[in-house]
Design a protein around this motif. Structure first.
Motif, PDB file in Angstrom:
ATOM      1  N   LYS A 109       0.832  -1.202   0.000  1.00 26.15           N
ATOM      2  CA  LYS A 109       0.000   0.000   0.000  1.00 26.15           C
ATOM      3  C   LYS A 109       0.865   1.249   0.000  1.00 26.15           C
ATOM      4  CE  LYS A 109      -3.913  -2.138   2.416  1.00 26.15           C
ATOM      5  NZ  LYS A 109      -4.775  -2.125   3.628  1.00 26.15           N
ATOM      6  N   ALA A 110       1.975   1.212   0.754  1.00 26.97           N
ATOM      7  CA  ALA A 110       2.863   2.372   0.816  1.00 26.97           C
ATOM      8  C   ALA A 110       3.524   2.645  -0.526  1.00 26.97           C
ATOM      9  CB  ALA A 110       3.926   2.153   1.890  1.00 26.97           C
ATOM     10  N   LEU A 111       3.684   1.599  -1.341  1.00 25.91           N
ATOM     11  CA  LEU A 111       4.304   1.755  -2.662  1.00 25.91           C
ATOM     12  C   LEU A 111       3.292   2.117  -3.753  1.00 25.91           C
ATOM     13  CD1 LEU A 111       6.840  -1.215  -2.589  1.00 25.91           C
ATOM     14  CD2 LEU A 111       7.349   1.231  -2.416  1.00 25.91           C
ATOM     15  N   GLY A 112       2.032   2.319  -3.387  1.00 24.34           N
ATOM     16  CA  GLY A 112       1.051   2.800  -4.344  1.00 24.34           C
ATOM     17  C   GLY A 112       0.197   1.736  -4.988  1.00 24.34           C
ATOM     18  N   LYS A 113       0.232   0.509  -4.491  1.00 18.26           N
ATOM     19  CA  LYS A 113      -0.613  -0.545  -5.047  1.00 18.26           C
ATOM     20  C   LYS A 113      -1.987  -0.491  -4.385  1.00 18.26           C
ATOM     21  CE  LYS A 113      -0.920  -5.556  -5.727  1.00 18.26           C
ATOM     22  NZ  LYS A 113      -0.292  -6.886  -5.487  1.00 18.26           N
ATOM     23  N   THR A 114      -3.021  -0.762  -5.162  1.00 13.41           N
ATOM     24  CA  THR A 114      -4.388  -0.788  -4.631  1.00 13.41           C
ATOM     25  C   THR A 114      -5.032  -2.125  -4.979  1.00 13.41           C
ATOM     26  OG1 THR A 114      -5.226   0.256  -6.646  1.00 13.41           O
ATOM     27  CG2 THR A 114      -4.704   1.705  -4.813  1.00 13.41           C
ATOM     28  N   PRO A 115      -6.070  -2.543  -4.229  1.00 21.10           N
ATOM     29  CA  PRO A 115      -6.761  -3.797  -4.546  1.00 21.10           C
ATOM     30  C   PRO A 115      -7.363  -3.745  -5.949  1.00 21.10           C
ATOM     31  CG  PRO A 115      -7.366  -3.020  -2.365  1.00 21.10           C
ATOM     32  CD  PRO A 115      -6.605  -1.915  -3.006  1.00 21.10           C
ATOM     33  N   SER A 116      -7.450  -4.896  -6.593  1.00 22.86           N
ATOM     34  CA  SER A 116      -8.031  -4.956  -7.934  1.00 22.86           C
ATOM     35  C   SER A 116      -8.573  -6.347  -8.207  1.00 22.86           C
ATOM     36  CB  SER A 116      -6.988  -4.590  -8.992  1.00 22.86           C
ATOM     37  OG  SER A 116      -5.944  -5.554  -9.037  1.00 22.86           O
ATOM     38  N   GLN A 117      -9.455  -6.418  -9.162  1.00 23.21           N
ATOM     39  CA  GLN A 117     -10.011  -7.701  -9.605  1.00 23.21           C
ATOM     40  C   GLN A 117     -10.058  -7.701 -11.130  1.00 23.21           C
ATOM     41  OE1 GLN A 117     -13.987  -8.609  -8.270  1.00 23.21           O
ATOM     42  NE2 GLN A 117     -13.805 -10.784  -8.761  1.00 23.21           N
ATOM     43  N   TRP A 118      -9.510  -8.748 -11.726  1.00 20.93           N
ATOM     44  CA  TRP A 118      -9.434  -8.847 -13.184  1.00 20.93           C
ATOM     45  C   TRP A 118      -9.998 -10.185 -13.638  1.00 20.93           C
ATOM     46  CZ3 TRP A 118      -7.287  -5.185 -16.629  1.00 20.93           C
ATOM     47  CH2 TRP A 118      -6.718  -4.060 -16.011  1.00 20.93           C
ATOM     48  N   VAL A 119     -10.565 -10.161 -14.841  1.00 19.72           N
ATOM     49  CA  VAL A 119     -11.083 -11.366 -15.487  1.00 19.72           C
ATOM     50  C   VAL A 119     -10.422 -11.508 -16.851  1.00 19.72           C
ATOM     51  CG1 VAL A 119     -13.109 -12.438 -16.552  1.00 19.72           C
ATOM     52  CG2 VAL A 119     -13.292 -11.410 -14.282  1.00 19.72           C
ATOM     53  N   LEU A 120      -9.967 -12.731 -17.183  1.00 17.55           N
ATOM     54  CA  LEU A 120      -9.387 -13.036 -18.489  1.00 17.55           C
ATOM     55  C   LEU A 120     -10.323 -13.956 -19.253  1.00 17.55           C
ATOM     56  CD1 LEU A 120      -5.641 -13.734 -17.562  1.00 17.55           C
ATOM     57  CD2 LEU A 120      -6.724 -11.548 -18.121  1.00 17.55           C
ATOM     58  N   LEU A 121     -10.524 -13.675 -20.541  1.00 17.87           N
ATOM     59  CA  LEU A 121     -11.356 -14.502 -21.411  1.00 17.87           C
ATOM     60  C   LEU A 121     -10.543 -14.910 -22.633  1.00 17.87           C
ATOM     61  CD1 LEU A 121     -14.640 -12.353 -21.407  1.00 17.87           C
ATOM     62  CD2 LEU A 121     -14.113 -14.295 -19.934  1.00 17.87           C
ATOM     63  N   ALA A 122     -10.681 -16.153 -23.036  1.00 18.64           N
ATOM     64  CA  ALA A 122      -9.993 -16.643 -24.230  1.00 18.64           C
ATOM     65  C   ALA A 122     -10.834 -17.745 -24.860  1.00 18.64           C
ATOM     66  CB  ALA A 122      -8.602 -17.160 -23.877  1.00 18.64           C
ATOM     67  N   ARG A 123     -10.505 -18.079 -26.113  1.00 20.69           N
ATOM     68  CA  ARG A 123     -11.269 -19.119 -26.800  1.00 20.69           C
ATOM     69  C   ARG A 123     -10.974 -20.500 -26.214  1.00 20.69           C
ATOM     70  NH1 ARG A 123      -9.782 -15.569 -31.059  1.00 20.69           N
ATOM     71  NH2 ARG A 123     -11.605 -14.658 -32.111  1.00 20.69           N
ATOM     72  N   LYS A 124      -9.715 -20.709 -25.754  1.00 17.79           N
ATOM     73  CA  LYS A 124      -9.321 -21.977 -25.167  1.00 17.79           C
ATOM     74  C   LYS A 124      -8.488 -21.724 -23.916  1.00 17.79           C
ATOM     75  CE  LYS A 124      -9.184 -24.468 -29.598  1.00 17.79           C
ATOM     76  NZ  LYS A 124      -8.331 -25.269 -30.519  1.00 17.79           N
ATOM     77  N   THR A 125      -8.559 -22.655 -22.978  1.00 16.26           N
ATOM     78  CA  THR A 125      -7.795 -22.516 -21.739  1.00 16.26           C
ATOM     79  C   THR A 125      -6.297 -22.489 -22.010  1.00 16.26           C
ATOM     80  OG1 THR A 125      -9.529 -23.736 -20.567  1.00 16.26           O
ATOM     81  CG2 THR A 125      -7.407 -23.511 -19.451  1.00 16.26           C
ATOM     82  N   ALA A 126      -5.857 -23.214 -23.026  1.00 18.81           N
ATOM     83  CA  ALA A 126      -4.425 -23.269 -23.340  1.00 18.81           C
ATOM     84  C   ALA A 126      -3.869 -21.905 -23.711  1.00 18.81           C
ATOM     85  CB  ALA A 126      -4.184 -24.265 -24.481  1.00 18.81           C
ATOM     86  N   HIS A 127      -4.720 -21.016 -24.185  1.00 23.26           N
ATOM     87  CA  HIS A 127      -4.254 -19.695 -24.607  1.00 23.26           C
ATOM     88  C   HIS A 127      -3.804 -18.836 -23.423  1.00 23.26           C
ATOM     89  CE1 HIS A 127      -6.909 -20.091 -28.476  1.00 23.26           C
ATOM     90  NE2 HIS A 127      -5.839 -20.895 -28.480  1.00 23.26           N
ATOM     91  N   PHE A 128      -4.150 -19.230 -22.196  1.00 18.98           N
ATOM     92  CA  PHE A 128      -3.698 -18.485 -21.018  1.00 18.98           C
ATOM     93  C   PHE A 128      -2.239 -18.770 -20.673  1.00 18.98           C
ATOM     94  CE2 PHE A 128      -8.367 -18.805 -19.742  1.00 18.98           C
ATOM     95  CZ  PHE A 128      -8.653 -17.518 -20.169  1.00 18.98           C
ATOM     96  N   GLY A 129      -1.651 -19.783 -21.284  1.00 15.63           N
ATOM     97  CA  GLY A 129      -0.260 -20.114 -21.014  1.00 15.63           C
ATOM     98  C   GLY A 129      -0.062 -20.567 -19.573  1.00 15.63           C
ATOM     99  N   ASN A 130       1.020 -20.116 -18.941  1.00 17.52           N
ATOM    100  CA  ASN A 130       1.356 -20.535 -17.577  1.00 17.52           C
ATOM    101  C   ASN A 130       0.380 -20.016 -16.531  1.00 17.52           C
ATOM    102  OD1 ASN A 130       3.596 -21.887 -18.555  1.00 17.52           O
ATOM    103  ND2 ASN A 130       4.972 -20.132 -18.241  1.00 17.52           N
ATOM    104  N   LEU A 131      -0.436 -19.026 -16.889  1.00 16.97           N
ATOM    105  CA  LEU A 131      -1.385 -18.481 -15.917  1.00 16.97           C
ATOM    106  C   LEU A 131      -2.411 -19.522 -15.489  1.00 16.97           C
ATOM    107  CD1 LEU A 131      -2.101 -14.919 -17.389  1.00 16.97           C
ATOM    108  CD2 LEU A 131      -0.619 -15.507 -15.458  1.00 16.97           C
ATOM    109  N   ARG A 132      -2.702 -20.480 -16.355  1.00 15.50           N
ATOM    110  CA  ARG A 132      -3.712 -21.490 -16.006  1.00 15.50           C
ATOM    111  C   ARG A 132      -3.232 -22.383 -14.872  1.00 15.50           C
ATOM    112  NH1 ARG A 132      -3.144 -25.510 -21.297  1.00 15.50           N
ATOM    113  NH2 ARG A 132      -0.873 -25.676 -21.204  1.00 15.50           N
ATOM    114  N   ASP A 133      -1.891 -22.452 -14.665  1.00 17.90           N
ATOM    115  CA  ASP A 133      -1.341 -23.266 -13.591  1.00 17.90           C
ATOM    116  C   ASP A 133      -0.987 -22.440 -12.361  1.00 17.90           C
ATOM    117  OD1 ASP A 133      -1.435 -25.551 -15.257  1.00 17.90           O
ATOM    118  OD2 ASP A 133       0.448 -24.940 -16.216  1.00 17.90           O
TER     119      ASP A 133
END
Length: 773
Positions: free
Chosen positions: A715-739
């Protein structure tokens, strides 16, 4: 008979509000989320309402009430030719020209006739009732409460009962059925009118003892007409002023905009009721204290605690609306001039809307129209305003019943009571005004500055012109005029200097953007109302470090780390520029395209005095102005490897950007392995289940991450809470993020209906304050 007329007025007002919200929602996907779209729609409906009131006045004046009823009964069937309401096939809005004429043409051809005919009901039905032999027909103005009650319930029921359960096409059919029912009720009112034998009502001079004074003249003077206009103008302007201030500067809470409108309609209902129990004189005494307090809070930029400030502004607005609408009720003319009275009230309402929506953004650098109108409301009050009686026409009094001595004794007692009440209230009002003026002078003198004294002269000129108009119309004391001139000039030069940290303020039709200096970083931030659009460190070593919800250790930082390391990004599209923070992730050889609706945001993001993300980016980039969805549709298909959606409007993603049609468009612009990243960080709306339903319908793979457990160091370094959603045609397209255990598919435990351009339900996705920005 009374029930029939009341139900007819109620239904007509209910349909008027329903069609406004319905048609504005229909137009949204065609023209995007620009405030100019809503302003244009609002201006059209106010103008059409004014035309409807004009028709009611002129047709009854030249045809007579009974003949006019026959003509209007035939006109009622004309809108059936254009039902159910759908948007006319007039093509797409012009690309290079101002779309406002196109929007007005679309509204006229699509909904102009039905709205115009329904808008005539309020004055016409009351005029017809006044010509019947019902005991209450001599004083039909109480029926205006039924009309406003219909408006109030129409406003409340649309987001709660209609929008969540019916698509736009279904709403259109329901509206058509309701209009047919309205025709039947209106014809019933016309039959009741024709059953009554024509008669000449007594209008002899005399006295009229009533709870509310009733002005009766052969022809209203220009001063009376001007009073009707200004008494409706001030609450109308304050309605938009307080709404803008609350929803942008204090709390960007969904549907908060509806509360001032509810109070506005409620003030009409209470003041025009047959037996109003509002303490009118007490409210008038309190208005100066409310006005001065709210002005000082606005100027001092007091924005906490929200739980106290929001109710305070709402209560103050409601008190002022009740006083001015109460004065309208007290100054209402005889039924002979009923339609003319409503015509001028409507004209004042249109002027109030025009002033705030169109004129104020040009005249004032901030939402200064709000304190200006509060000040004018304060200055207008000189005494408990009595209705102006014409010199040659004393007020009417019902014919004496029984013994004349008893009758005259009652009259003398009534006059003595009014005299005593007036004397006491004058003293109280004078006291509160002296206190209010003293507080305002003290506050304005403390914050007076000669810096930029040449700026804002146009706004000052307009405010002074309004003050002079009020002074002439209400015969204000010269002291009030002098005080008003001084206070307006001081108001325009008020500044609290660097205490607020505001370095620059820019305003246009999209709102007010501020550059704020934060000593804690130190940082420069771009703020739109209460929404933070980006923050940059002034430390040279951290100058290009993404902050807030774009932090490298956050969800979007992880996404860019994965995609950049695998060399998958060549073309990137970003919906929403902010200060250009995401450009810090750009790599040489990439091409970035930012879509931004507000030209002021682009101007500030490129200003190197405050932000340097765009100037120092490693990739080539361009900024395309306009609504993101409309502009993205013009880009080539299969172009982007990553599409980031960070387009905010009042702290929430515009609905037309997260519908089935919108996602289908995004998919056509993506490459085969392209990914859509959506920032759904929001304090009040949970879009995760909405995106889950959309992904399931379109057979897309999903990942989501809610990053809110931050350490004190982060927080002191300027980061704030966030929520993100990723969409792709196939799960494999997320690469290493899926693991990555931090990323999980969207849960199916929370479900939401499928959002389309034809259906969406904002109320259904409201939540408590889960994520803070």
């Amino acid at each position: 008979m009374l029930i029939l007329f009341s139900i007819t007025l109620f239904m007509s007002a209910f349909l008027l509000f329903g069609v406004q919200l319905m048609v504005a929602k229909m137009i949204l996907p065609l023209l995007g989320g620009s405030p100019a779209v809503w302003n244009t729609c609002q201006f059209f409906f106010q103008g059409a309402l004014l035309l409807g009131y004009g028709y009611a006045h002129l047709s009854t004046r030249y045809l007579g009430t009974r003949r006019q009823a026959i003509a209007h009964s035939l006109i009622l069937f004309l809108p059936l030719l254009s039902l159910p309401i759908t948007l006319s096939k007039t093509g797409f809005p012009p690309e290079n020209n101002n779309p406002i004429p196109w929007v007005l043409g679309l509204l006229i051809s699509s909904v102009g006739l039905p709205f115009f005919v329904v808008s005539t009901s309020a004055p016409l039905i009351q005029k017809w009732f006044a010509e019947t032999d019902h005991p209450s027909s001599k004083e039909p103005y109480f029926l205006y409460s039924a009309s406003n009650l219909g408006s109030l319930l129409g406003l409340i029921s649309y987001p709660l009962l209609i929008e969540p359960y019916f698509s736009l096409s279904e709403q259109s059919w329901l509206w058509a059925v309701a209009y047919i029912i309205l025709i039947l009720f209106t014809l019933g009112c016309a039959i009741c009118l024709w059953k009554v034998s024509p008669q000449i009502k007594q209008t002899n001079p005399g006295f009229y003892i009533s709870e509310k004074p009733l002005t009766t003249v052969a022809n209203p003077t220009w001063q009376q007409q001007a009073q009707w206009i200004l008494l409706s103008f001030i609450p109308s302007s304050l309605l938009l002023g307080v709404t803008t201030y609350l929803t942008t500067d204090l709390a960007a809470i969904p549907l908060l905009w509806a509360i001032p409108l509810i109070l506005y309609l409620l003030s009409f209902i209470l003041t025009f009721a047959r037996h109003s129990r509002l303490p009118h004189q007490t409210l008038m005494t309190l208005v100066p204290l409310f006005s001065s307090t709210l002005i000082i809070l606005f100027l001092a930029k007091v924005m906490r605690p929200v739980a106290l400030l929001v109710p305070l502004h709402l209560v103050g607005f409601f008190a002022i609306a009740c006083v001015f609408h109460g004065e309208l009720s007290r100054r209402r003319p005889s039924v002979t001039h009923l339609t003319e009275f409503y015509l001028w009230i409507s004209f004042g309402g249109v002027l109030g809307g025009w002033f705030n929506a169109i004129t104020a953004p040009i005249l004032f650098p901030s939402v200064l129209e709000y304190p200006v109108i509060l000040l004018l409301a304060l200055l207008t009050l000189k005494t408990p305003l009595e209705p102006i009686q014409p010199k040659n026409n004393p007020p009417l009094l019902e014919a004496p019943q029984g013994d004349l001595d008893t009758w005259f004794s009652k009259l003398r007692q009534e006059q003595q009571t009014r005299k005593t009440q007036k004397s006491g209230i004058q003293f109280n009002l004078k006291t509160t005004q002296i206190i209010s003026f003293s507080l305002l002078f003290g506050a304005l003198l403390v914050g007076f500055t000669v810096r930029n004294i040449s700026q804002g002269w146009l706004g000052n000129f307009f405010a002074i012109a309004l003050l002079i108009a009020l002074s002439i119309t209400f015969s204000l004391p010269r002291l009030h005029l002098a005080l008003g001139l001084t206070l307006i000039l001081l108001l325009g030069q008020f500044s609290i200097g660097n205490m607020s940290g505001v370095l620059e303020t820019e305003r246009n039709f999209f709102g007010v953007n501020r550059i704020v200096y934060d000593r804690r970083g130190p940082y420069h931030s771009l703020v739109h109302g209460t929404t933070l659009h980006g923050r940059q460190s002034l430390d040279p070593q951290r100058r290009q470090e993404p902050l807030t919800y774009f932090h490298p250790t956050g969800p979007i930082g992880q996404t860019f780390e994965q995609l950049n390391s695998s060399d998958r990004l060549q073309n990137v599209a970003v919906l929403g520029l902010g200060i250009g923070t995401l450009a810090a992730y750009a790599q040489p050889g990439q091409t970035w395209t930012f879509y931004e609706i507000d030209p002021i945001v682009e101007k500030l993001a490129r200003d190197t005095r405050y932000f340097t993300f765009l100037e120092q980016t490693k990739a080539s980039f361009s900024v395309i102005l306009g609504d993101a969805r409309l502009q993205l549709a013009k880009s080539p298909d299969n172009t982007y490897d990553l599409l980031v959606m960070d387009a905010f409007s009042s702290d929430s993603i515009p609905v037309h950007l997260v519908t089935q049609e919108a996602l289908k468009l995004y998919l056509t612009k993506l490459s085969d392995r392209g990914i859509i990243a959506i920032n759904i960080s929001n304090r009040y709306i949970n879009l995760e289940p909405v995106l889950g339903t959309l992904a399931k319908t379109l057979e897309l793979a999903t990942l989501q991450q809610l990053d809110r457990n931050l350490s004190p160091e982060e927080k002191a370094l300027g980061k704030t809470p966030s929520q993100w959603v990723l969409l792709a045609r196939k799960t494999a397209h997320f690469g290493n993020l899926r693991d990555d255990s931090r990323w999980q598919p969207i849960s199916e435990t929370e479900k939401a209906p499928l959002w389309t351009d034809d259906f969406s339900d904002l109320v259904g996705v409201l939540r408590l304050f889960d994520v803070q920005r």
